[in-house]
Write an enzyme that holds these catalytic residues in place. Structure first.
Site, PDB file in Angstrom:
ATOM      1  N   ARG A  32      -0.107   4.846   2.939  1.00 41.64           N
ATOM      2  CA  ARG A  32      -0.001   4.711   4.607  1.00 41.64           C
ATOM      3  C   ARG A  32       0.429   5.850   5.395  1.00 41.64           C
ATOM      4  NH1 ARG A  32       4.104  -0.040   4.515  1.00 41.64           N
ATOM      5  NH2 ARG A  32       4.345   0.191   2.388  1.00 41.64           N
ATOM      6  N   CYS A  92       0.997  -1.335  -0.032  1.00 44.53           N
ATOM      7  CA  CYS A  92      -0.023   0.107   0.161  1.00 44.53           C
ATOM      8  C   CYS A  92       0.883   1.268  -0.017  1.00 44.53           C
ATOM      9  CB  CYS A  92      -0.959  -0.035   1.333  1.00 44.53           C
ATOM     10  SG  CYS A  92      -1.973   1.461   1.291  1.00 44.53           S
ATOM     11  N   GLU A  97      -4.738   3.240 -10.129  1.00 47.80           N
ATOM     12  CA  GLU A  97      -5.453   1.630 -10.050  1.00 47.80           C
ATOM     13  C   GLU A  97      -6.794   1.374 -10.936  1.00 47.80           C
ATOM     14  OE1 GLU A  97      -5.708   0.601  -5.596  1.00 47.80           O
ATOM     15  OE2 GLU A  97      -5.650   2.795  -5.466  1.00 47.80           O
ATOM     16  N   TRP A 150      -8.871   5.250  -0.072  1.00 49.19           N
ATOM     17  CA  TRP A 150      -9.637   5.884  -1.061  1.00 49.19           C
ATOM     18  C   TRP A 150      -8.517   5.410  -2.487  1.00 49.19           C
ATOM     19  CZ3 TRP A 150      -8.280   9.317   2.985  1.00 49.19           C
ATOM     20  CH2 TRP A 150      -6.917   9.764   2.763  1.00 49.19           C
TER      21      TRP A 150
END
Length: 391
Positions: A85, A82, A260, A255
């Protein structure tokens, strides 16, 4: 390195049982980490004694509310795939560990989506359902995300919608889902398995699914093709692991970052594969990759995604801003003496990589706990494959 794993002294464990001893070790590591980062809670010895006796008596233990919140947030902090963070402390935690049956779990998932969507101002949120325990399975959510689009297999072997979800779509239809209107963006129902039940399907209420219609700022192809995407990327196929306790049903979200959707979900050849269609619309020469038609089409698709979310007033990060934020997160954590695990292949954006700060770094690939774990059986469920559970 992980300070809480390097301490040599531990209280006596719960006994000779291997599973209990392993659980005790993880619990002790976690409690020490918690108390070291939140010293106002006091020394860990008293809490460790409680947990030791609970494991001896029941084979497991129950996290306090404070431990659950801390564990979920640190699991996000430790998520090596991720990039977003920096805001791990802002994760809101819904403690629904009393829920074990499919229907209330499905209803709570719909409420999760409503709260996370927040009218477009997306909030990081996790909902934690009952954990596994000796002799007792936990509820499971078969979908890898709470919102996914159906993939209908057609007679010619192609897929209408998202090919990634063709297996789960087949399963949902077998379980009694009548199917949607057969567009490329039909929202799949949730497939939820209660503690004492077989998997069942539950359609998501319309008010729980915030979607954004995708339009290019200068060309109308997005509207003509009916393109859209949902606003809340709520991961539901990973297991939250805190101090040896496993929560297989713990959907969580941040979000979206634009790439992506625009560089993966809609562009990958095994997903919606939109780049050739966009290139034809733009009149690009697709006869040779050296014309860079894919690159040019990819930029326009990502422009459409960012433009559309901005126009709709829905939270979305772009890959340049999110890369800068991740570097800020790295620097902040390093100042605190903490390792930041990261998988380069996931942290680096799938578009214009070398223009971002995260591209020009190497990362520690350590896998820390607490964590969100990928379990092979969860991936199989997301493909619609039957899995036998063992409590």
């Amino acid at each position: 390195m992980r300070k809480f794993l390097s301490r040599p002294k531990r209280p006596t464990g719960p006994g000779p049982d291997a599973a209990g001893a392993a659980l005790w070790r993880e619990a002790a590591d976690f409690v020490r980490l918690h108390r070291s980062e939140e010293p106002g809670l006091g020394a860990p010895e008293g809490r460790l004694a409680e947990i030791r006796e609970e494991i001896r008596a029941t084979g497991t233990y129950r996290h306090t509310s404070e431990e659950l919140v801390f564990g979920a947030r640190v699991a996000w902090r430790n998520s090596n795939r991720c990039i977003g963070r920096l805001y791990w402390r802002s994760l809101r935690v819904r403690d629904l560990r009393h829920l074990t049956d499919a229907e209330p779990v499905a209803e709570a998932c719909a409420e999760h989506l409503r709260r996370a969507a927040n009218g477009g101002r997306i909030r990081p949120l996790i909902t934690v359902f009952a954990p596994e325990a000796p002799g007792r399975a936990a509820p499971r959510i078969w979908n890898e995300q709470l919102i996914r689009y159906a993939g209908y297999r057609t007679a010619d072997g192609s897929v209408l919608g998202d090919p990634r979800n063709a297996g789960l779509t087949d399963l949902a239809l077998r379980l009694g889902w009548p199917g949607g209107p057969h567009t490329a963006f039909d929202v799949l129902p949730l497939v939820v398995e209660g503690v004492d039940d077989k998997p069942r399907v539950f359609e998501l209420p319309a008010d729980a699914v915030l979607e954004v219609a995708l339009e290019h700022p200068e060309d109308g192809w997005g509207g003509e093709w009916g393109l859209r995407w949902h606003a809340v990327p709520a991961i539901s196929g990973m297991c939250l692991e805190i101090g040896g306790i496993h929560y297989p049903a713990a959907p969580f979200n941040g979000w979206y970052m634009g790439t992506e959707i625009g560089a993966r979900n809609l562009a990958d050849t095994d997903r919606y594969d939109l780049l050739p269609r966009i290139a034809r619309r733009l009149g690009l020469d697709t006869s040779d990759d050296r014309t860079l038609w894919k690159d040019r089409a990819l930029v326009e698709l990502n422009r459409a995604v960012l433009h559309s979310f901005d126009r709709a007033g829905v939270t979305m990060a772009d890959h340049h801003a999110e890369s800068r934020r991740f570097v800020s997160h790295l620097e902040r954590e390093e100042r605190k003496g903490r390792t930041v695990p990261a998988d380069w292949s996931w942290i680096v954006p799938p578009m214009s990589s070398a223009t971002t700060e995260v591209f020009h770094r190497t990362y520690d690939t350590a896998e820390l706990r607490p964590c969100f774990a990928h379990h092979p059986e969860a991936a199989a469920r997301a493909r619609g494959e039957s899995i036998r559970r063992t409590p």
